[in-house]
Design an enzyme around this catalytic site. Structure first.
Site, mmCIF file in Angstrom:
data_model
loop_
_atom_site.group_PDB
_atom_site.id
_atom_site.type_symbol
_atom_site.label_atom_id
_atom_site.label_comp_id
_atom_site.label_asym_id
_atom_site.label_seq_id
_atom_site.Cartn_x
_atom_site.Cartn_y
_atom_site.Cartn_z
ATOM 1 N N HIS A 1 36.711 33.743 60.791
ATOM 2 C CA HIS A 1 37.755 33.203 59.922
ATOM 3 C C HIS A 1 37.949 34.084 58.692
ATOM 4 C CE1 HIS A 1 39.982 29.752 58.040
ATOM 5 N NE2 HIS A 1 39.547 30.339 56.930
ATOM 6 N N GLU A 2 36.852 34.416 58.035
ATOM 7 C CA GLU A 2 36.945 35.202 56.803
ATOM 8 C C GLU A 2 37.289 36.666 57.072
ATOM 9 O OE1 GLU A 2 37.051 33.887 53.920
ATOM 10 O OE2 GLU A 2 36.589 31.885 54.695
ATOM 11 N N HIS B 1 40.988 36.804 56.974
ATOM 12 C CA HIS B 1 41.515 36.871 55.606
ATOM 13 C C HIS B 1 41.338 38.263 55.014
ATOM 14 C CE1 HIS B 1 42.531 32.711 55.233
ATOM 15 N NE2 HIS B 1 41.284 32.260 55.295
#
Length: 494
Positions: free
Chosen positions: A146-147, A150
């Site tokens: 997920h990160e 980003h």
């Protein structure tokens, strides 16, 4: 309720960590060196929260963010569309889940809990201790992916990347990226959306990739394992009714339950479900053999209305019911194994009329929900199980993969299957939760950027757009909080 030892261990561990942190920071001789040590290693400690941040991976992130700019532009543009759709979809899903939870609370229907797509997971309560490694590993990997989304999207949009980190909140692990806030504020709302939606997009892709691996696992492991021949026993718990000299053992291959063929774990579960729903099946026995094996016994009714005709002390005999041309309610106490072994299953006497030999269909007279099940696991003698079919499902672990060679582990396919399932569910849940328009989640920033990109011409005043966003975030936060609070109550208090 949450087990008291779990609560004590968690609270005690965090109290010890926070107490040590407070003492070291208040010590005049150790404060400076301790704070320098925390700063050097990027550590920080607060109540029930510990985090570690580093710049060791910055170069790798920049390499990823500058790789094939056109492809990344298309990749994160698709992610932006998915993230916006997920924001609306998550609200609908949470609303549906809340209604299901409230309905279950009012009707007290325990079966409804399995129908909910989203459920609160509490380790040690509705998550077995044996599954904790899968659970926390899947959460950490989902958080890291997920990160990474980003971080790579931010570098693609020329936002400065400061570092990557991992944290632990109470018992749940997670990850984060540190971006330069000023750069985020000066780029366009569409660019912001590509960054903010990248996390849920990567979670969705991870879930799809895990689902693909799970679907293709038989083909991937084909050189080492074969499937479609039965369900392989991988574990039998000590308290299992299948545990015993004539029970099931690790390495046995189950091929059928009664007249239901078993080619995989799915067949095993399906057969047990059918057996628990349908009435007890009978067995054909020669009329002369029936007279030879049966012996006089007192017939009486149990509290549930069923009939018993054998001594309670007998471990080998079972009461069978049957009918003949004269009487439709006859009972005989018979040795179960002699009746069942090599016998054809039946429902009525007509199923047994073959070769002009007088035969009858005898059916075990058992308590409600109790079944007599013949489990075939050649070359061993058939196991005769008496009890609720679901007891077998809960206490026996199986695999559809049979090793081609003796040195191969029977547990490896199960580990891969289980881990993929956890990645699918937890990565998907992380995508849904983060997409909710709620304070402190990705949904907050997705909503704000979406409103700036779509409503700037309709609502000219920025303050009014912020008010609309605030009201939506307030409603989304209340919806998520209600789901979590009621979900926790359903899991721990009931």
């Amino acid at each position: 309720m949450i087990p008291i030892p779990v609560v004590v261990c968690v609270l005690g561990g965090w109290c010890a960590i926070y107490l040590a942190d407070t003492l070291l920071k208040s010590s005049s001789s150790l404060k400076a060196s301790y704070e320098d040590w925390l700063l050097t290693y990027g550590l920080s400690v607060s109540p029930f929260h510990m985090r570690w941040q580093t710049a060791l991976f910055n170069r790798q992130f920049y390499n990823w963010g500058r790789w094939k700019p056109r492809f990344l532009y298309l990749w994160f543009s698709i992610g932006m569309v998915f993230g916006i759709a997920a924001m609306f979809g998550s609200v609908i899903l949470l609303g549906k889940t809340l209604m299901q939870t409230l309905t279950q609370m009012l009707t007290e229907a325990p079966k409804a809990q399995n129908d909910r797509m989203l459920q609160v997971v509490v380790p040690g309560v509705n998550l077995p201790v044996s599954q904790l490694t899968y659970f926390f590993s899947a959460i950490l990997i989902s958080g890291v992916i997920h990160e990474v989304g980003h971080g790579v999207a931010a570098i693609r949009e020329q936002v400065r990347f400061n570092g990557f980190g991992i944290f632990i909140f109470i018992v749940y692990p997670g990850a984060f990226v540190d971006l330069f806030t000023t750069h985020l504020q000066v780029i366009s709302p569409v660019q912001q959306l590509r960054i903010f939606c990248a996390g849920v997009w990567h979670n969705f892709v991870l879930g799809v990739a895990s689902l693909t691996v799970l679907f293709l696992l038989p083909a991937i492991l084909f050189p080492f394992y074969y499937t479609g021949v039965g369900a392989l026993i991988t574990e039998v718990t000590e308290d299992s009714p299948a545990n015993g000299p004539r029970g099931l053992f690790v390495g046995d291959l189950v091929t059928s339950l009664q007249d239901c063929p078993v080619y995989s774990v799915e067949d095993w579960n399906s057969c047990l479900g059918d057996l628990s729903q349908k009435s007890q099946i009978g067995y054909c026995i020669n009329a002369a053999t029936l007279q030879q094996l049966s012996f006089p016994a007192r017939v009486y009714r149990r509290l549930d209305g069923t009939v018993e005709c054998c001594s309670n002390n007998s471990l080998t005999d079972i009461c069978f019911s049957y009918s003949n041309n004269l009487d439709s309610h006859l009972y005989a106490c018979l040795p179960a194994r002699k009746v069942i072994e090599a016998s054809q299953v039946c429902r009525t006497n007509m199923d047994c009329q073959k070769d002009f030999v007088p035969s009858l269909c005898v059916t075990p007279s058992l308590e409600n929900q109790t079944r007599l099940i013949r489990v075939k696991h050649p070359p061993h003698i058939d196991m005769l199980f008496v009890g609720h079919p679901m007891h077998l499902q809960y206490t026996v672990s199986l695999s559809s993969f049979v090793p081609r060679h003796n040195f191969l582990s029977i547990d490896l396919p199960v580990v891969i299957e289980t881990f993929c399932k956890y990645l699918i569910s937890l990565s998907g849940a992380l995508a849904v939760i983060n997409a909710v328009p709620c304070f402190a989640l990705d949904g907050q920033w997705i909503l704000n950027s979406f409103l700036e990109a779509t409503l700037s011409s309709l609502i000219v005043e920025k303050q009014n757009r912020e008010l609309v966003g605030f009201l939506i975030l307030l409603a989304g936060s209340a919806l998520l909080a209600a789901n979590v609070a009621l979900g926790l109550w359903m899991v721990t208090a009931r």
